[in-house]
Write an enzyme that holds these catalytic residues in place. Structure first.
Site, PDB file in Angstrom:
ATOM      1  N   THR A  25       0.843  -1.199   0.000  1.00 12.39           N
ATOM      2  CA  THR A  25       0.000   0.000   0.000  1.00 12.39           C
ATOM      3  C   THR A  25       0.875   1.245   0.000  1.00 12.39           C
ATOM      4  O   THR A  25       1.826   1.351   0.775  1.00 12.39           O
ATOM      5  CB  THR A  25      -0.915  -0.003   1.235  1.00 12.39           C
ATOM      6  OG1 THR A  25      -1.846  -1.075   1.108  1.00 12.39           O
ATOM      7  CG2 THR A  25      -1.668   1.313   1.369  1.00 12.39           C
ATOM      8  N   HIS A 174      -6.488 -11.034  -1.815  1.00 10.85           N
ATOM      9  CA  HIS A 174      -5.787 -10.791  -0.545  1.00 10.85           C
ATOM     10  C   HIS A 174      -6.533 -11.521   0.575  1.00 10.85           C
ATOM     11  O   HIS A 174      -7.557 -11.056   1.064  1.00 10.85           O
ATOM     12  CB  HIS A 174      -5.735  -9.289  -0.258  1.00 10.85           C
ATOM     13  CG  HIS A 174      -4.713  -8.890   0.759  1.00 10.85           C
ATOM     14  ND1 HIS A 174      -4.110  -9.780   1.608  1.00 10.85           N
ATOM     15  CD2 HIS A 174      -4.176  -7.676   1.078  1.00 10.85           C
ATOM     16  CE1 HIS A 174      -3.248  -9.159   2.397  1.00 10.85           C
ATOM     17  NE2 HIS A 174      -3.277  -7.876   2.088  1.00 10.85           N
ATOM     18  N   ASN A 234      -3.433  -6.485  12.575  1.00  7.07           N
ATOM     19  CA  ASN A 234      -4.835  -6.066  12.590  1.00  7.07           C
ATOM     20  C   ASN A 234      -5.679  -6.918  13.540  1.00  7.07           C
ATOM     21  O   ASN A 234      -6.849  -7.209  13.282  1.00  7.07           O
ATOM     22  CB  ASN A 234      -5.432  -6.071  11.172  1.00  7.07           C
ATOM     23  CG  ASN A 234      -4.961  -4.889  10.356  1.00  7.07           C
ATOM     24  OD1 ASN A 234      -4.806  -3.780  10.867  1.00  7.07           O
ATOM     25  ND2 ASN A 234      -4.717  -5.110   9.067  1.00  7.07           N
TER      26      ASN A 234
END
Length: 355
Positions: A25, A174, A234
């Protein structure tokens, strides 16, 4: 003995070498989540990779979890990606778009009014996400209904078709790093008791149905799948990795996908087991924490641990990385302060050896 610098046939497409650029990213998309002229320069500079996998690209509006990330769900986005794929192809490269739905990772301020992040269960991730207004705590996602899950699967398939229309050679789903597909796999984020959770077969179902729909849309030979077993990023907590990912690999194998892309944790035994049971091409982003993946990783191709090795920040900082690896360096040092957002500094201005 196979080396990293030999060609490889991936889904019927010849790769110049066995060195892949991992998805990263960069948060530099233009208005409306569109690729820019700088995007084309950035990827074309790295066309010497055997395979480029782009930054995470959202398959729907609600799939966006970070500022200024690109999408593949509008006509404007498809048109903006075309100069990028054309530029890579002109320089002899092969490029896949990574389809990334972030699920509960995100914030309402990044989405249109009234839209909130979604997930398999209404369980907020611990931590914060960066927004245009600074860091904000993750919110409790809205639990997807059965109908919405099926719509999300269709969104992935639609985005895959859009990727092919935009000139990509294929797509990577993903399924890693704590985003939506991974959220369905992990029992701490998927607390459903219906057919989309509750058991190993239930938790892998979303991943398998996404892959199936995408393969039916564009052909399995143009589809890769990325996983990161046990990665706590996460706020993911997973146990029984062998059971979960063994079942997932067995379920994906009949689809004859282009490749499996493993972001490895400290479990080389699991890597070898997945490699043995995966019938297609295998791409490894090896576990090197706390260091970045370096030249030593190429030995994993020689010894047969993997078919290709993917590099992240090393490719970010060294646009001609395969050439540098073959020459034994030297290597530019990545600048973490320019990883996300900003202008062309730290994006398209890293020099190559011939610059």
């Amino acid at each position: 003995m196979t080396t990293a610098f030999e060609p490889f046939l991936l889904g019927g497409v010849r790769l110049a070498n066995r060195i892949a650029m991992a998805p990263m990213t960069r948060s530099r998309a233009g208005v409306g989540g569109t690729a820019t002229e700088s995007t084309a320069v950035y990827y074309a500079q790295r066309a010497g990779a055997g395979l480029i996998v782009t930054e995470g690209t959202q398959p729907s509006v609600v799939g966006q979890g970070y500022p200024d990330t690109p999408g593949l769900h509008s006509a404007e986005q498809v048109a903006a990606w075309r100069p990028v794929t054309d530029a890579v192809h002109r320089d002899g490269g092969v490029i896949y778009a990574q389809l990334m739905h972030t699920g509960r990772i995100g914030h309402p301020s990044l989405l249109p009014d009234g839209v909130v992040p979604v997930g398999p269960s209404p369980v907020a991730a611990k931590g914060q996400v960066f927004t245009h207004e600074g860091p904000k705590a993750f919110v409790t996602p809205r639990e997807l209904t059965d109908e919405e899950i099926r719509r999300t699967i269709a969104d992935f398939a639609d985005a895959a078709r859009n990727a092919i229309d935009a000139g990509f050679d294929g797509v990577e789903i993903h399924g890693a790093n704590g985003y939506l597909v991974h959220q369905f796999l992990a029992p701490n984020s998927n607390r459903r008791t219906d057919a989309w959770g509750g058991t190993t077969e239930g938790r892998i179902r979303f991943a398998v149905e996404v892959a199936t729909a995408v393969a039916e849309a564009i052909g399995g030979h143009r589809v890769g799948f990325r996983i990161s077993p046990g990665n706590p990023f996460n706020d993911i907590a997973e146990e029984n990795l062998e059971e979960t990912y063994g079942a997932l690999v067995r379920a994906l194998a009949p689809l004859e996908l282009a490749y499996l892309h493993l972001m490895e944790g400290p479990h080389r035994g699991l890597t070898l087991n997945l490699r043995e049971n995966w019938p297609g091409a295998f791409i490894l982003n090896p576990f090197t924490h706390p260091e970045t993946t370096g030249p030593d990783a190429l030995a994993l191709i020689k010894d047969g641990t993997t078919d290709l090795v993917s590099f992240g920040s090393m490719f970010l900082a060294n646009p001609d990385l395969p050439h540098r690896l073959q020459q034994g360096g030297p290597f530019n040092t990545p600048d973490p302060t320019t990883f996300y957002g900003g202008d062309d500094q730290g994006y398209t201005d890293y020099p190559s050896l011939t610059a």
